[in-house]
Design a protein around this motif. Structure first.
Motif, short mmCIF file in Angstrom:
data_model
loop_
_atom_site.label_atom_id
_atom_site.label_comp_id
_atom_site.label_asym_id
_atom_site.label_seq_id
_atom_site.Cartn_x
_atom_site.Cartn_y
_atom_site.Cartn_z
N VAL A 1 -9.75 6.59 -7.77
CA VAL A 1 -9.15 4.95 -8.08
C VAL A 1 -7.59 5.65 -6.86
CG1 VAL A 1 -10.04 5.74 -10.02
CG2 VAL A 1 -7.97 6.15 -9.82
N ASP A 2 -7.25 4.34 -6.98
CA ASP A 2 -6.14 3.49 -6.01
C ASP A 2 -5.20 2.61 -7.35
OD1 ASP A 2 -3.76 2.33 -4.10
OD2 ASP A 2 -5.05 3.22 -2.96
N VAL A 3 -4.14 3.14 -7.76
CA VAL A 3 -3.47 1.94 -8.36
C VAL A 3 -2.90 0.38 -7.92
CG1 VAL A 3 -2.75 4.22 -10.13
CG2 VAL A 3 -1.35 3.35 -7.97
N ASP A 4 -3.00 0.91 -6.20
CA ASP A 4 -2.79 -0.76 -6.34
C ASP A 4 -3.33 -1.63 -6.42
OD1 ASP A 4 -0.30 0.56 -4.62
OD2 ASP A 4 -1.60 1.11 -2.99
N SER A 5 -3.09 -2.76 -5.47
CA SER A 5 -4.17 -3.94 -6.32
C SER A 5 -4.74 -4.62 -4.56
CB SER A 5 -3.30 -4.68 -6.98
OG SER A 5 -2.74 -5.62 -6.53
N GLY A 6 -5.87 -5.26 -5.34
CA GLY A 6 -6.42 -5.91 -3.87
C GLY A 6 -7.82 -5.40 -2.77
N GLN A 7 -6.74 -5.22 -1.58
CA GLN A 7 -7.34 -4.92 -0.69
C GLN A 7 -6.78 -3.31 -0.78
OE1 GLN A 7 -6.69 -6.50 3.10
NE2 GLN A 7 -4.92 -6.11 3.64
N ASN A 8 -5.52 -2.75 -0.85
CA ASN A 8 -5.39 -2.07 -0.91
C ASN A 8 -5.49 -0.73 -2.26
OD1 ASN A 8 -2.83 -2.87 0.72
ND2 ASN A 8 -1.74 -3.33 -0.71
N ALA A 9 -6.42 -1.39 -2.22
CA ALA A 9 -7.72 -0.04 -3.43
C ALA A 9 -9.63 -0.21 -3.52
CB ALA A 9 -7.37 -1.02 -5.02
N TRP A 10 -9.30 -1.42 -2.77
CA TRP A 10 -10.27 -1.23 -1.94
C TRP A 10 -10.64 0.35 -0.88
CZ3 TRP A 10 -11.61 -6.36 0.61
CH2 TRP A 10 -10.40 -7.96 -0.21
N ASN B 1 0.87 -1.61 0.45
CA ASN B 1 0.30 0.16 0.30
C ASN B 1 0.84 1.15 -0.14
OD1 ASN B 1 -2.19 1.50 -0.20
ND2 ASN B 1 -2.45 1.45 2.18
N ASP B 2 1.66 1.73 -0.91
CA ASP B 2 2.14 3.04 -0.98
C ASP B 2 1.87 3.36 -1.92
OD1 ASP B 2 2.26 1.22 -3.87
OD2 ASP B 2 4.08 1.19 -3.70
N GLN C 1 -22.28 26.17 0.67
CA GLN C 1 -21.55 24.97 1.77
C GLN C 1 -20.22 24.68 1.08
OE1 GLN C 1 -23.45 23.95 3.83
NE2 GLN C 1 -25.39 24.94 3.92
N ARG C 2 -19.76 24.02 2.04
CA ARG C 2 -18.11 23.60 1.30
C ARG C 2 -17.92 22.00 2.26
NH1 ARG C 2 -12.55 26.94 2.41
NH2 ARG C 2 -11.28 24.65 1.86
N LEU C 3 -18.12 20.88 1.39
CA LEU C 3 -17.41 19.74 1.90
C LEU C 3 -16.27 19.55 1.64
CD1 LEU C 3 -21.04 17.99 0.36
CD2 LEU C 3 -20.53 19.37 2.32
N THR C 4 -15.78 18.56 3.06
CA THR C 4 -14.00 17.99 2.83
C THR C 4 -14.51 16.51 3.63
OG1 THR C 4 -13.39 20.01 3.92
CG2 THR C 4 -12.30 18.24 3.83
N VAL C 5 -14.75 16.04 2.46
CA VAL C 5 -14.37 14.52 1.78
C VAL C 5 -13.10 13.56 1.92
CG1 VAL C 5 -15.71 12.52 0.20
CG2 VAL C 5 -16.33 14.83 0.37
N ILE C 6 -13.03 12.87 2.96
CA ILE C 6 -12.15 12.22 3.00
C ILE C 6 -11.94 11.05 1.73
CG2 ILE C 6 -9.82 10.88 4.29
CD1 ILE C 6 -9.67 13.21 4.80
N VAL C 7 -11.17 10.41 1.45
CA VAL C 7 -11.12 8.83 0.48
C VAL C 7 -10.34 7.86 1.31
CG1 VAL C 7 -10.91 7.96 -1.56
CG2 VAL C 7 -12.11 9.95 -1.75
N GLU C 8 -9.87 6.95 1.58
CA GLU C 8 -9.74 6.38 2.35
C GLU C 8 -10.06 4.70 1.49
OE1 GLU C 8 -10.16 5.11 6.30
OE2 GLU C 8 -8.32 6.18 7.23
N ASP C 9 -8.38 4.25 1.41
CA ASP C 9 -7.98 2.71 1.26
C ASP C 9 -8.09 1.72 2.31
OD1 ASP C 9 -5.60 3.23 1.96
OD2 ASP C 9 -4.33 2.57 0.35
N ASN C 10 -7.96 0.67 1.78
CA ASN C 10 -7.69 -1.12 3.02
C ASN C 10 -7.06 -1.16 3.57
OD1 ASN C 10 -9.53 -1.60 4.84
ND2 ASN C 10 -9.85 -3.56 2.99
N GLY C 11 -5.89 -0.66 2.74
CA GLY C 11 -4.52 -0.70 3.12
C GLY C 11 -3.52 -0.52 4.48
#
Length: 819
Positions: free
Chosen positions: A587-596, A550-551, A633-643
């Motif tokens: 998107v996440d260029v990692d694979s598997g659960q690192n890209a969930w 998960n890099d 209205q200002r929204l801050t969304v966090i996108v997080e992987d599963n690594g």
């Protein structure tokens, strides 16, 4: 004169024996060596160094072959009377040969030995017959013999005389006797009656003559005392007695009993028995009872030394009359001798690829016993790939039976056992140690048919991945395995740029740091090669699988975040619950659960109004919009992987709650930007400041150096006698009439909607100064809608240029991004 005459005689015999007949027969080539036989005849007593014969010529051998084959004479352990001169190819006398000491009365007398050659092994049998010469004088055991003979002895009475001894044989041996004077006796047989009154004492001379040239003789004095009265001689019951006895018979064993009678009575009829003392050997082996006539064994009999004994027995009465008889004793052989094994030649090493029937050793086997007791058979103990072959009488060869394999057995202990056919059977054994030399006949074999290894991306270069291992069944240098990376390309790049292999250990190392997002796996081949000549090798396929790490943080594709204009999503106040405002695409260029990926709402102007789908990133309303809700209205969304650990990215979404565009425009005109400076811009500014400072200091040092140099030059000219050349500074023309610089510099200013990230460029030469600015660009919001995308690029620069029709204009670059 006698030694001189004997030397001439020996030389004459040697010259005559050089005209010999050589019997040479060659047997068929058998198992790697050739057999032949040659015979010579020489006289006894030849001097040391005398030539027996030219063995090389007689066998058709080259002198070089004698030397290269390490020719030698093999006698089976007995005294070597005859030796070999390799340089001349002749047989020479090494020790004086006495035929009588060597063979006694045995005829013919011969020496038997073998000529051995190696590389290849060859064996020739040589027989040298020893001819007798007249070198022994007939002799008597006693110098005199005394008889007491009655005058009444009848004509024809026999008187036993001692036999003369002559060690020579044949014509050179004892031939006849002479007795002088012969008035009364002919060969000790009474010729006419004795008359004691005429002559009571008679002296005779017995002469023994041989038939040699020159003739030799020996004498014995005989004294005869003529007695009276006893006129009958004793006589044996049989003229010949025969007996048989085992060779291992103990002492005091009775052989036979002889019997004799005398017609006289009284003391004249008493007889006594005795064994003729002329044979010393018989007197040491047998003894006779002088009264009973019983012959017993007093020594050790040996069939191998003598098979038959002839005993001369005498019977004598008290008057001196005697008779003689012969006792023939046949010695019966028993199995008392083990086979004698002599190792003639052997090899300590043999190549494992040697063909069958390769000769390993040659042996000579001899059993001194007779008949079945002397019949010998040789065999090999154990189940090993060798066999014995009988090449000729008494000689055996040890050969390979099948092809050998060092990898099965690297050494053999070969025990050869030779047994006779006697009862009980006797045997002898000899053990040979044979080393099997290795041949490079086995290629290295990998432990697996293929290898697969795993490595986590972002590894350290030089990291050991895993080890390939190959084994070679050969030995020493032939089994030394080296590992080689075969030439191969992966995506056009040599495999050596990816991995390396240790030649000695087979350890595979990573040459570079792998990136799962660039390459997920690759294959290559490793060759294992041994150190033989020529070398043998084998290949194996190796597959390296790159494991993801998960890099990489998630990357937000929409909405695009830039530092320029502000993009806002518009929500009408009449929107229902669950109204889709927009969708955060990442998107996440990692694979598997690192890209969930999962989406979370971190901050919002009104958290009770919006929610973000955890899995799909859709922003929807969760209640009905009312008039009290703020337009901005200002929204801050966090996108997080599963690594592990997880990585995340944040995106700011601007939402306008309004029913009309002008309302939104008025609200967002003063929208402030809170973005932080770009880290790269800060780095470049610091670097530029350092470079400018360095250049400034350098210029100051140069200027000061030039000033000092000119000042020193002027001082030198002032104090010298040379004429001074005045210095005039250059003149500059002012073509524009400004009184300063003669050139005009143009200045270009480029500003974006975020003035804090504006770039300024200076220094391009031109005809006039230009300064163009567009202050109206700050705070401007642009909204462009199309069927496919909604786009806003805050970082798009406003390029300001001067035109012919107006002083100022603004060009906005826009880029579409698919939603």
């Amino acid at each position: 004169r006698l030694p001189f005459l004997m030397e001439i005689w020996s030389l004459d015999i040697e010259i005559r024996t050089m005209r010999r007949q050589v019997l040479l027969f060659m047997l068929a080539r058998c198992l790697g060596f050739v057999l032949g036989q040659v015979s010579y005849s020489i006289p006894e007593e030849m001097a040391k160094g005398s030539v027996v014969g030219n063995i090389a010529h007689d066998l058709g051998l080259d002198l070089k072959r004698l030397k290269s084959g390490k020719a030698r004479v093999y006698t089976g352990g007995s005294l070597e009377y005859i030796g070999l001169n390799k340089d001349r190819g002749v047989l020479l006398i090494q020790e004086r040969i006495d035929r009588e000491a060597l063979c006694g009365e045995t005829t013919p007398c011969a020496l038997h030995f073998q000529l051995i050659l190696e590389n290849p092994m060859e064996l020739f049998r040589v027989t040298v017959e020893i001819m007798d010469i007249n070198d022994n004088t007939p002799s008597f055991t006693n110098a005199e013999k005394r008889f007491e003979i009655s005058e009444s002895a009848v004509v024809g009475s026999k008187f036993v005389l001692e036999k003369a001894i002559d060690s020579d044989i044949g014509q050179n041996g004892l031939q006849r006797y002479l007795l002088s004077p012969t008035d009364n006796f002919i060969e000790m047989v009474l010729q006419k009656p004795l008359d004691r009154e005429k002559q009571d004492y008679i002296s005779l001379l017995l002469t023994a003559l041989d038939g040699g040239e020159p003739q030799m003789s020996g004498t014995m004095q005989i004294f005869v005392n003529v007695l009276d009265v006893n006129d009958n001689a004793p006589t044996f019951a049989k003229p010949l007695y025969r007996a048989k006895i085992l060779e291992n018979s103990p002492k005091s064993t009775s052989v036979t009993t002889v019997s004799a009678s005398d017609k006289d009575i009284g003391s004249n009829g008493e007889v006594s028995y005795l064994i003729s003392p002329s044979d010393r050997v018989l007197s040491e082996l047998f003894k006779i009872n002088s009264i009973t006539g019983e012959i017993i064994v007093v020594g050790e009999l040996d069939y191998e030394k003598s098979k038959v004994y002839e005993i001369d027995v005498e019977v004598v009465d008290s008057g001196g009359l005697s008779d003689s008889s012969k006792v023939i004793v046949d010695v019966i052989d028993i199995n008392d001798n083990k086979p004698d094994i002599n190792l003639i030649s052997k090899s300590d090493f043999i190549l494992e690829d040697s063909p069958p029937n390769t000769v390993i050793a040659m042996l000579s086997v001899n059993d001194l016993d007779s008949e079945n007791n002397g019949e010998v058979e040789c065999n090999i103990d154990g189940d090993i790939p060798f066999k014995m072959q009988n090449t000729m009488n008494g000689f055996y060869t040890l050969v390979t039976e099948v092809a050998l394999d060092r990898e099965v057995a690297f050494q053999y202990n070969i025990t050869v056992t030779c047994s006779d056919e006697g009862v009980p059977s006797l045997s002898s054994s000899v053990t040979l140690t044979l080393q099997i030399s290795d041949v490079n006949d086995n290629a290295p074999v990998f432990e697996r048919s293929s290898y697969e290894a795993y490595i986590v991306e972002n590894n350290t270069p030089g990291l050991s991945i895993f080890t390939v291992k190959a084994r070679d069944a050969d030995w020493n240098q032939n089994a030394r395995v080296s590992y080689i990376l075969e030439d191969f390309s992966i995506n056009g790049v040599p495999v050596s740029s990816y991995v390396s292999v240790s030649a000695d250990s087979g350890v595979i190392h990573a040459v570079r740091s792998f990136d799962y997002e660039q390459i997920k796996d690759f294959q290559f081949r490793v060759k294992a090669q041994d150190g033989g000549s020529p070398p043998l090798s084998s290949n194996v396929t190796v597959k390296i699988v790159i494991q993801d790490q998960n890099d990489n943080p998630p990357q937000v594709l929409y909405p695009v975040q830039t530092g320029g204009s502000v993009v806002a999503e518009m929500v009408p106040r009449s929107a229902d619950v669950g109204y889709l405002v927009t969708k955060v695409v990442a998107v996440d260029v990692d694979s598997g659960q690192n890209a969930w990926l999962s989406y979370k709402l971190q901050k919002a102007t009104d958290r009770a109004l919006f929610e973000v789908g955890l899995q799909n990133g859709e922003i929807r309303t969760i209640r009905q919009v009312n008039d009290k809700d703020a337009v901005k209205q200002r929204l801050t969304v966090i996108v997080e992987d599963n690594g592990q650990p997880s990585r995340s990215a944040a995106v700011i979404v601007n939402v306008a709650v309004a029913d009309s565009f002008p309302e939104v425009l008025s609200e967002f005109t003063d929208f402030t930007h809170d973005k932080e400076y770009n880290d790269n811009l800060t780095f470049y500014l610091v670097l530029a400041l350092a470079v400018v400072s360095f250049l400034f200091i350098t210029c100051v040092v140069v200027i000061i150096s030039v000033k000092i140099y000119r000042w020193r030059q002027s001082r030198t000219l002032f104090h010298s006698n040379l004429p001074v050349i005045p210095y005039y500074p250059p003149r500059y023309s002012d073509t524009l009439g400004t009184g300063t610089l003669q050139h005009v510099y143009n200045y270009e200013v480029c500003r974006t909607t975020d003035s804090r990230k504006s770039d300024c460029k200076f220094g391009r030469a031109g005809s006039q100064n230009v300064l163009i600015m567009d202050p109206s660009s700050t705070g401007t919001m642009q909204r462009i809608q199309s069927e496919k995308s909604i786009l806003d690029e805050p970082d798009s620069p406003l390029e300001v240029r001067k035109s012919k029709k107006s002083k100022h204009f603004t060009r906005i670059k826009q880029t579409e991004v698919k939603r």
